[in-house]
Structure formats: C-alpha cells, structure tokens
Design a protein around this motif. Sequence first.
Motif, PDB file in Angstrom:
ATOM      1  N   ARG A 106      -0.684   7.556  -0.421  1.00 55.39           N
ATOM      2  CA  ARG A 106       0.464   6.907   0.313  1.00 55.39           C
ATOM      3  C   ARG A 106       0.582   7.369   1.768  1.00 55.39           C
ATOM      4  O   ARG A 106       0.886   6.773   2.664  1.00 55.39           O
ATOM      5  CB  ARG A 106       1.694   6.773  -0.433  1.00 55.39           C
ATOM      6  N   ALA A 107       0.778   8.891   1.769  1.00 54.08           N
ATOM      7  CA  ALA A 107       1.385   9.408   3.015  1.00 54.08           C
ATOM      8  C   ALA A 107       0.088   9.128   4.302  1.00 54.08           C
ATOM      9  O   ALA A 107       0.579   8.766   5.252  1.00 54.08           O
ATOM     10  CB  ALA A 107       1.346  10.791   2.739  1.00 54.08           C
ATOM     11  N   THR A 108      -1.102   9.118   3.877  1.00 56.07           N
ATOM     12  CA  THR A 108      -1.938   9.115   4.934  1.00 56.07           C
ATOM     13  C   THR A 108      -1.986   7.600   5.445  1.00 56.07           C
ATOM     14  O   THR A 108      -2.113   7.241   6.401  1.00 56.07           O
ATOM     15  CB  THR A 108      -3.588   9.315   4.181  1.00 56.07           C
ATOM     16  N   LEU A 109      -1.997   6.536   4.422  1.00 53.82           N
ATOM     17  CA  LEU A 109      -1.995   5.141   4.602  1.00 53.82           C
ATOM     18  C   LEU A 109      -0.369   4.900   5.530  1.00 53.82           C
ATOM     19  O   LEU A 109      -0.512   4.047   6.767  1.00 53.82           O
ATOM     20  CB  LEU A 109      -1.770   4.382   3.469  1.00 53.82           C
ATOM     21  N   SER A 110       0.650   5.487   5.294  1.00 57.94           N
ATOM     22  CA  SER A 110       1.768   5.605   6.091  1.00 57.94           C
ATOM     23  C   SER A 110       1.617   5.694   7.470  1.00 57.94           C
ATOM     24  O   SER A 110       1.863   5.104   8.332  1.00 57.94           O
ATOM     25  CB  SER A 110       2.837   6.169   5.480  1.00 57.94           C
ATOM     26  N   ARG A 111       0.866   6.821   7.727  1.00 58.31           N
ATOM     27  CA  ARG A 111       0.661   7.506   8.780  1.00 58.31           C
ATOM     28  C   ARG A 111      -0.289   6.621   9.699  1.00 58.31           C
ATOM     29  O   ARG A 111      -0.065   6.182  10.725  1.00 58.31           O
ATOM     30  CB  ARG A 111       0.120   8.934   8.736  1.00 58.31           C
ATOM     31  N   GLN A 112      -1.216   6.002   9.194  1.00 59.51           N
ATOM     32  CA  GLN A 112      -2.168   4.883   9.677  1.00 59.51           C
ATOM     33  C   GLN A 112      -1.430   3.483  10.073  1.00 59.51           C
ATOM     34  O   GLN A 112      -1.608   3.046  11.092  1.00 59.51           O
ATOM     35  CB  GLN A 112      -3.287   4.667   8.794  1.00 59.51           C
ATOM     36  N   ILE A 113      -0.610   3.337   9.289  1.00 60.53           N
ATOM     37  CA  ILE A 113       0.381   2.055   9.747  1.00 60.53           C
ATOM     38  C   ILE A 113       1.316   2.364  11.076  1.00 60.53           C
ATOM     39  O   ILE A 113       1.143   1.443  11.940  1.00 60.53           O
ATOM     40  CB  ILE A 113       1.363   1.688   8.326  1.00 60.53           C
ATOM     41  N   ILE A 114       1.898   3.480  11.085  1.00 57.09           N
ATOM     42  CA  ILE A 114       2.578   3.725  12.187  1.00 57.09           C
ATOM     43  C   ILE A 114       1.783   4.132  13.370  1.00 57.09           C
ATOM     44  O   ILE A 114       1.907   3.228  14.395  1.00 57.09           O
ATOM     45  CB  ILE A 114       3.181   5.109  11.949  1.00 57.09           C
ATOM     46  N   HIS A 115       0.494   4.711  13.176  1.00 58.48           N
ATOM     47  CA  HIS A 115      -0.522   4.840  14.438  1.00 58.48           C
ATOM     48  C   HIS A 115      -0.901   3.318  14.917  1.00 58.48           C
ATOM     49  O   HIS A 115      -1.086   3.164  16.114  1.00 58.48           O
ATOM     50  CB  HIS A 115      -1.558   5.394  13.991  1.00 58.48           C
ATOM     51  N   VAL A 143      -0.702  -2.551   4.527  1.00 56.56           N
ATOM     52  CA  VAL A 143      -1.901  -2.261   3.752  1.00 56.56           C
ATOM     53  C   VAL A 143      -1.855  -2.619   2.386  1.00 56.56           C
ATOM     54  O   VAL A 143      -0.750  -2.502   1.819  1.00 56.56           O
ATOM     55  CB  VAL A 143      -2.391  -0.907   4.251  1.00 56.56           C
ATOM     56  N   ARG A 144      -2.752  -3.043   1.708  1.00 58.17           N
ATOM     57  CA  ARG A 144      -2.761  -3.183   0.260  1.00 58.17           C
ATOM     58  C   ARG A 144      -2.842  -1.726  -0.293  1.00 58.17           C
ATOM     59  O   ARG A 144      -3.454  -0.737  -0.036  1.00 58.17           O
ATOM     60  CB  ARG A 144      -4.037  -3.558  -0.094  1.00 58.17           C
ATOM     61  N   TYR A 145      -1.858  -1.757  -1.554  1.00 56.19           N
ATOM     62  CA  TYR A 145      -1.642  -0.332  -2.045  1.00 56.19           C
ATOM     63  C   TYR A 145      -1.336  -0.626  -3.473  1.00 56.19           C
ATOM     64  O   TYR A 145      -0.230  -1.414  -3.621  1.00 56.19           O
ATOM     65  CB  TYR A 145      -0.616   0.421  -1.175  1.00 56.19           C
ATOM     66  N   GLN A 146      -1.939  -0.240  -4.362  1.00 57.51           N
ATOM     67  CA  GLN A 146      -1.690  -0.182  -5.794  1.00 57.51           C
ATOM     68  C   GLN A 146      -1.437  -1.706  -6.123  1.00 57.51           C
ATOM     69  O   GLN A 146      -2.437  -2.569  -5.789  1.00 57.51           O
ATOM     70  CB  GLN A 146      -0.453   0.723  -6.203  1.00 57.51           C
ATOM     71  N   ASP A 147      -0.405  -1.999  -7.019  1.00 58.39           N
ATOM     72  CA  ASP A 147      -0.168  -3.468  -7.182  1.00 58.39           C
ATOM     73  C   ASP A 147       0.715  -3.930  -6.191  1.00 58.39           C
ATOM     74  O   ASP A 147       1.823  -4.599  -6.416  1.00 58.39           O
ATOM     75  CB  ASP A 147       0.439  -3.537  -8.515  1.00 58.39           C
ATOM     76  N   GLY A 148       0.033  -4.167  -4.968  1.00 59.19           N
ATOM     77  CA  GLY A 148       0.917  -4.659  -4.087  1.00 59.19           C
ATOM     78  C   GLY A 148       0.710  -4.070  -2.578  1.00 59.19           C
ATOM     79  O   GLY A 148      -0.405  -4.136  -2.357  1.00 59.19           O
ATOM     80  N   MET A 149       1.597  -3.384  -1.786  1.00 63.81           N
ATOM     81  CA  MET A 149       1.293  -3.334  -0.325  1.00 63.81           C
ATOM     82  C   MET A 149       2.198  -2.222   0.084  1.00 63.81           C
ATOM     83  O   MET A 149       3.591  -2.021  -0.342  1.00 63.81           O
ATOM     84  CB  MET A 149       1.192  -4.235   0.402  1.00 63.81           C
ATOM     85  N   TRP A 189       7.509  -9.918   4.964  1.00 64.05           N
ATOM     86  CA  TRP A 189       6.724  -9.563   3.764  1.00 64.05           C
ATOM     87  C   TRP A 189       6.220 -10.583   3.195  1.00 64.05           C
ATOM     88  O   TRP A 189       4.848 -10.551   2.455  1.00 64.05           O
ATOM     89  CB  TRP A 189       7.439  -8.544   2.743  1.00 64.05           C
ATOM     90  N   GLN A 190       6.674 -11.765   3.060  1.00 62.77           N
ATOM     91  CA  GLN A 190       6.112 -12.829   1.998  1.00 62.77           C
ATOM     92  C   GLN A 190       4.770 -13.217   2.778  1.00 62.77           C
ATOM     93  O   GLN A 190       3.771 -13.577   1.958  1.00 62.77           O
ATOM     94  CB  GLN A 190       7.096 -14.005   2.010  1.00 62.77           C
ATOM     95  N   PHE A 191       4.503 -13.499   3.983  1.00 62.29           N
ATOM     96  CA  PHE A 191       3.220 -13.752   4.317  1.00 62.29           C
ATOM     97  C   PHE A 191       2.366 -12.875   4.342  1.00 62.29           C
ATOM     98  O   PHE A 191       0.899 -12.978   4.300  1.00 62.29           O
ATOM     99  CB  PHE A 191       3.339 -14.739   5.821  1.00 62.29           C
ATOM    100  N   HIS A 192       2.538 -11.564   4.305  1.00 63.42           N
ATOM    101  CA  HIS A 192       1.768 -10.560   4.160  1.00 63.42           C
ATOM    102  C   HIS A 192       1.127 -10.497   2.525  1.00 63.42           C
ATOM    103  O   HIS A 192      -0.234 -10.372   2.544  1.00 63.42           O
ATOM    104  CB  HIS A 192       2.416  -9.111   4.298  1.00 63.42           C
ATOM    105  N   LEU A 193       2.162 -10.732   1.706  1.00 58.40           N
ATOM    106  CA  LEU A 193       1.623 -10.681   0.462  1.00 58.40           C
ATOM    107  C   LEU A 193       0.853 -11.949   0.415  1.00 58.40           C
ATOM    108  O   LEU A 193      -0.178 -11.907  -0.509  1.00 58.40           O
ATOM    109  CB  LEU A 193       2.787 -10.814  -0.543  1.00 58.40           C
ATOM    110  N   VAL A 235      -9.747  -8.651   2.222  1.00 55.61           N
ATOM    111  CA  VAL A 235      -9.000  -7.961   3.082  1.00 55.61           C
ATOM    112  C   VAL A 235      -8.140  -6.860   2.693  1.00 55.61           C
ATOM    113  O   VAL A 235      -7.388  -6.990   1.530  1.00 55.61           O
ATOM    114  CB  VAL A 235      -8.068  -8.519   4.330  1.00 55.61           C
ATOM    115  N   ASN A 236      -7.674  -5.742   3.233  1.00 57.97           N
ATOM    116  CA  ASN A 236      -6.791  -4.585   2.685  1.00 57.97           C
ATOM    117  C   ASN A 236      -5.903  -4.247   3.797  1.00 57.97           C
ATOM    118  O   ASN A 236      -5.069  -3.131   3.682  1.00 57.97           O
ATOM    119  CB  ASN A 236      -7.495  -3.499   2.287  1.00 57.97           C
ATOM    120  N   ALA A 237      -5.832  -5.068   4.883  1.00 53.19           N
ATOM    121  CA  ALA A 237      -4.881  -4.640   6.038  1.00 53.19           C
ATOM    122  C   ALA A 237      -4.366  -5.750   6.709  1.00 53.19           C
ATOM    123  O   ALA A 237      -5.216  -6.672   7.095  1.00 53.19           O
ATOM    124  CB  ALA A 237      -5.473  -3.598   7.103  1.00 53.19           C
TER     125      ALA A 237
END
Length: 216
Positions: free
Chosen positions: A4-13, A33-39, A75-79, A88-90
């Motif tokens: 999660r920490a890595t993905l969060s940093r990538q989102i901010i970047h 980004v897609r993560y576990q059972d959600g995003m 968030w709804q259209f991301h889901l 797709v994962n992002a």
Amino acid sequence: MNNRATLSRQIIHTCLEMTRLGLNQGTAGNVSVRYQDGMLITPTGMPYERMTEEAIVYVDQQGKHEAGKLPSSEWQFHLAVYNARQDVNAVVHNHALNCTAVAILGKPIPPIHYMIAVGGSDHIPCVPYATFGSQTLANYVYDGIKTSKAILLAHHGLIAAEENLDKALWLAHEVDVLAAWYLKLLATGLDIPVLSSEEIQVVLEKFKSYGLRIEE
C-alpha cells in the motif's frame, strides 16, 4: 503486488507529474489503482503537493471507504472502470485543456492519426454528460471504457486506464496530443481525412508487439 505504501507514493507521483505535464489544474482530476478487493484513490479536494501516503483512501468493491477519510468525489466512475475492464489496474482522470475542449464539443476523436490506436480502438469515444460524482456518470463510463481505454467525458474531461500508473499517465498525455491535433484540424473548416478501420486494425496488431514498453 506492490504494498500500500508503495502504491500510495506512486499515486502522488502520478498526480504531480500530471500537473507538471500541463494535464491538470489545481485540485481537479483524480488518480487510483486497483488494490485488494477495491482500490486506492486520491482524497477529495486536497492539493497534490500537500498529499501524503496516509491521505490516500481505500475504497472497497461495494464503495465503502475507510473511516476518517473522504475519497475523491468521483470514486464511482473509478470503480466502474475496474468493474468494466479486468485488464487495467490504474485510472487517471484530468481536465486536460485539449481533451476537455473536444469533450465540450461532445465529439469523439476520429482516426486522424495512427496513434488513435493507443486506446485499443479506432477512435476515442466521448460519453454523455452527467453531474460529476453521480452514478449516472459512472454508468456512462462503464459502457464507454469497454470500447477504449481512453474516453472523453462530455463537458468534463478525460479518463485514461491502463495496466499501471506509468502507462495510464502516458496514455492520458498521448490522447491530449491527439485532441490538440484534432482541434487544429477542426479550426481549418476543411473536411478532415481519416484512416480506415482496416488500417487501424493493422496498427492495433503492431501495437501488441511493440507498443509502449513501461515495465511494472
């Protein structure tokens, strides 16, 4: 899968890069980004330069977000994108100047150049307008994103979805260039020549073997 920490940093970047590339303004736009059972998704109304890993919000498949945080209002259209496409994962959403101008016209981008195939189709669709953050808009996105990994939202902006954030941002940038070319062509008032569906199919096949190479 990255933690999660890595993905969060990538989102901010990705958010900061989106601004640096001139694809967004202020607090407009959002990234997930897609993560576990959600995003994991950017929070609502927070300037990108103030965003921290802890501010990134987890939203599950049912749309429930973790306590004490508010996800992006969209968030709804991301889901909807993740539900529509398992490839797709992002997701990157912005109000890029050229894409948004074409979206205000309510026009898809036709095959004016072979790079139109970056979305996986022979055009970049434009889905109908609906209020931001609404389920109606999410429904339009769900249908549109099945046709192309990049879509315009009428009177709103752009969504680009790919297998990772680097590719999604690259896709968003490429589509804004296509939109800029299209606006210049529209301004001439001339008939705009386009490539045939058959030629775009050839390009789509070629892209499978030597398209964008941004590794995980």
